[in-house]
Design an enzyme around this catalytic site. Sequence first.
Site, PDB file in Angstrom:
ATOM      1  N   PRO A 193       0.778  -1.154  -0.190  1.00  0.00           N
ATOM      2  CA  PRO A 193       0.163  -0.010   0.015  1.00  0.00           C
ATOM      3  C   PRO A 193       0.787   1.192   0.004  1.00  0.00           C
ATOM      4  CG  PRO A 193      -0.932  -1.704   1.463  1.00  0.00           C
ATOM      5  CD  PRO A 193       0.582  -1.918   1.063  1.00  0.00           C
ATOM      6  N   GLY A 196       1.973   1.755  -3.495  1.00  0.00           N
ATOM      7  CA  GLY A 196       0.684   1.893  -4.269  1.00  0.00           C
ATOM      8  C   GLY A 196       0.451   3.339  -4.321  1.00  0.00           C
ATOM      9  N   GLU A 213      -2.944  -3.594  -6.993  1.00  0.00           N
ATOM     10  CA  GLU A 213      -3.376  -4.945  -6.303  1.00  0.00           C
ATOM     11  C   GLU A 213      -2.360  -5.025  -5.145  1.00  0.00           C
ATOM     12  OE1 GLU A 213      -5.130  -7.460  -7.380  1.00  0.00           O
ATOM     13  OE2 GLU A 213      -6.149  -6.110  -9.076  1.00  0.00           O
ATOM     14  N   CYS A 251       0.250 -12.469  -1.357  1.00  0.00           N
ATOM     15  CA  CYS A 251      -1.048 -11.644  -1.029  1.00  0.00           C
ATOM     16  C   CYS A 251      -2.032 -12.313  -0.545  1.00  0.00           C
ATOM     17  CB  CYS A 251      -1.301 -10.622  -2.316  1.00  0.00           C
ATOM     18  SG  CYS A 251      -1.465 -11.465  -3.510  1.00  0.00           S
TER      19      CYS A 251
END
Lengths: 479, 483
Positions: A193, A196, A213, A251
């Site tokens: 994240p 991201g 993702e 993940c």
Amino acid sequence: MAVVAELGETVSKLRQAYESSRTRSLAWRQAQLRGLLRLLKEQQETAFEALHEDLGKHRAEAYRDEVGLLMKSANEALRQLGKWMTPEKVWVPLVAFPATGQIVPEPLGVILIFACWNVPLGLSLEPLIGAIAAGNAVALKPSELSPCTAKFLAENVGKYMDAAAVKVVQGGPEVGEQLMEHRWDKVLFTGSPRVGRAVMAAASKHLTPVALELGGKCPCIFDMMSSARELQIAVNRIVGAKWSCCAGQACLAIDYLLVEERYLPVLLKVLKSTMKRFFSDADAMARIVSARHFERLRNLLKDREVAPSILHGGSMDAENLYIEPTILLNPPLDSAIMTEEIFGPLLPIITLKKIEDSIAFVRAMPKPLALYAFTGDAKLRRRIVEETSSGSVTFNDAVVQYAIDALPFGGVGQSGSGQYHGKYSFEMFSHKKAVMKRGYLIELTLRYPPWNERKIALMRHLYRFDYFGFVLCFLGLRR
Amino acid sequence: MAAEVARELRASFAAGRTRPVEWRAAQLRALVKMIEEKEGDISAALHADLAKPHMESYLHEISLAKASCTFALKGMKSWTKPEKVPAAITTFPSTAQIVSEPLGVVLVISAWNYPFCKSMIHCSIDPVIGAIAAGNAVVLKPSEIAPATSSLFAKLLPEYVDNSCIKVVEGGVEETTALLEQKWDKIFYTGSGTVARVVMAAAAKHLTPVALELGGKCPVIVDSNVDLHVAIKRIAVGKWGCNNGQACIAPDYIITTKAFAPELVDSLKRVIERFYGEDPLQSADLSRIVNSKHFNRLTSLVEDKKVADKIVYGGQTDEKQLKIAPTVLLDVPLDTALMTAEIFGPYLPIITVEKIEESIDFINSKTKPLAAYLFTKNKKLQDDFVANVPAGGMLVNDVALHLANPHLPFGGVGESGMGSYHGKFSFDCFSHKKAVLIRGFGGEATARYPPYTTEKQKILRGLINGSFIALILALLGFPREKR
């Protein structure tokens, strides 16, 4: 500076290739997919070697989670491509007669795919299949943390596919940043994240749409099993999903387990025996990808509040980057191991009074990529689907949902946005263009100014598709 | 204040208020009731903000809003049903489905040009309708540049809908910035590319997905092989009958051949006079420019003599009333502001090319528009246009209508935006499609687990490739394991 200039050239060459329309035809797309299939077949051994070099991944795992699935996807795309490319006809209201409406999929243009290091082949090539099928030119940026696979891709992709329109760019975070300075027609990022956010912020400068993702802490809710056989199967699946998926560095791997406290002893017994059986061989489990990640995981365990909760395992081999499959019992909920995504072979088990409490527990955490629940209770199942939110939910198994083409794969909230696999991959990299065509045969003059109350009255009828009322009004027989 | 609003909505959402289909339907029915009962007030507000003619208000805003609500009410039952999908041999036995669930608490920021529509109807109410139908809690931030409509919303909505889950926050840049600092589960923004970048950057901090409905220069190609009079009427009403050109899908400029241009210009002059009379500034059917800032922006586009010289019709302005007459220009130099930025006003430049096919390259030399239009009876040109011009949406032989068809996704691509809505697409825009897989304990394939023997690997390969035989072997418990 040479790197910057080189990257700039790569990007503009890709754009030129796209603008030349070479990626548009069905034939080109099919040729690329066939090329990819040949690559995976002919270079399979080399691929396994690269994955083993980078991650200590066993070839069975490499086939099961990466190569095998990729071949399945590419074949599926070849089979369905014609259908996916066909415009979809849509209904047009009678008032617009004569008219036709359709939704025409068109490629977005030039795509950038960032792959993560843990499933390095799968996370670059699965999206690539979708981007190619949709008719785009593509730049692949594999992770520098899986250098052998990155090199494998750089050496082979251009050989088996159209090197002018599909390029591999190697390098670290600086290269990633440089790439994001350019405008892309879409960026797919798989990773953390934190990065991201940076990718999306960089994309906003060019209004580049992004698909992210990300990960999350995938919980596993473990309810009472009705027989010893089912218990064993469930534990097989849990152990497989945690430790035989890149040693938990996935993940979709189970991050932590939730179970009723009275059921804990039974679960632990079967867990330990299954772990022993599966991982009797040292090479059955992948290793930790890098010294940095090894340290990160070591620190999760070294935490003074956490160390006492280690129930099983815990031994580490820094030289070989190997961490033994480890179980913890009720570490403090505010410790790092319970707030950050673990991404490693450590499994915290949290006990609850009632299994239904797991729903509130999960809801208090950020939305994960996947939620798992082992239960035969239909009511609990329904509550889990309706009251929790996650990228996906799988009952009585884990991770396998990734292999089902018809199910979209992607996160929600902190676990990401955008979905792919199967036709969703094609759609992720397409723009669905609305196309309406009309003729000149029928002309409704009441659309045009000068306007008056009568025209409005007529319009009211039309907009309600009340054609009879329209006619009456038109004939002056109704207001 | 923004934080409080977000907190309250989050609590309402977490309590499950917005989930039941009955609640969602009740909100939509309340919206329909509001539109029907307050049609006069809505029209009056639109007139106050934009001098919008009653017909336009009805056609483009009120009726479309109602139609959207009705469409969602009818569709909701099937949209909210889980979609069964085929599972794979690989995971036999199992059932798989896709469940649409709400994203949570969403923020809709609307534009000023279709303030009602953009907030509730079509362009904007449509997002709110979609958000509600999908089971979310919503904050609507109407544009401050259409103040009468904005305050009408703030006043009316609480009287009709569930205020704990659907709120209106009024304000300008400051309030919008405060809202953007909160965490939302989706942000839907309609407006300009410049502000969109700010919205997306703010969303990035919270990893919030965004839908951006932006503009662009919507080109109209007019071939000589057309029914010219009808074509010109459609173009004229699409340009000046839509907020006097202040619409994201209004034709921005025309491209035609040098040979055909004179005829086209003549037809335009006749049609404009027919629609708006000899003195368009006096016509009640023409909207005004929204405010003096935009009025000045527009008049400065034609200040330059290079541009002013190209006016072939119109050009009258009335600064007091903020009105600009429909104005046609021919062969404006391509490097002028009029030809590089989105006009969003009543100026209609005509560009000429030698052969009509060249117009496609011309359009592609600019950023992808929200809509592209082509008037021709030539099938080959139509096919070429559809295949080779990327755009949000396209219409052949008409203008703007596609936005009224709820079966067509409405949205941009590239600089004109991302994400689409209208009809079911609005519902999807605010939903997460959750994959749900249910397995049993019937088929246990020990081949998946370590230690990985050669036998296992063979079966595993077969399973992944969907081989029925491999499945049978796996189900029969092969390979047999030593305990």
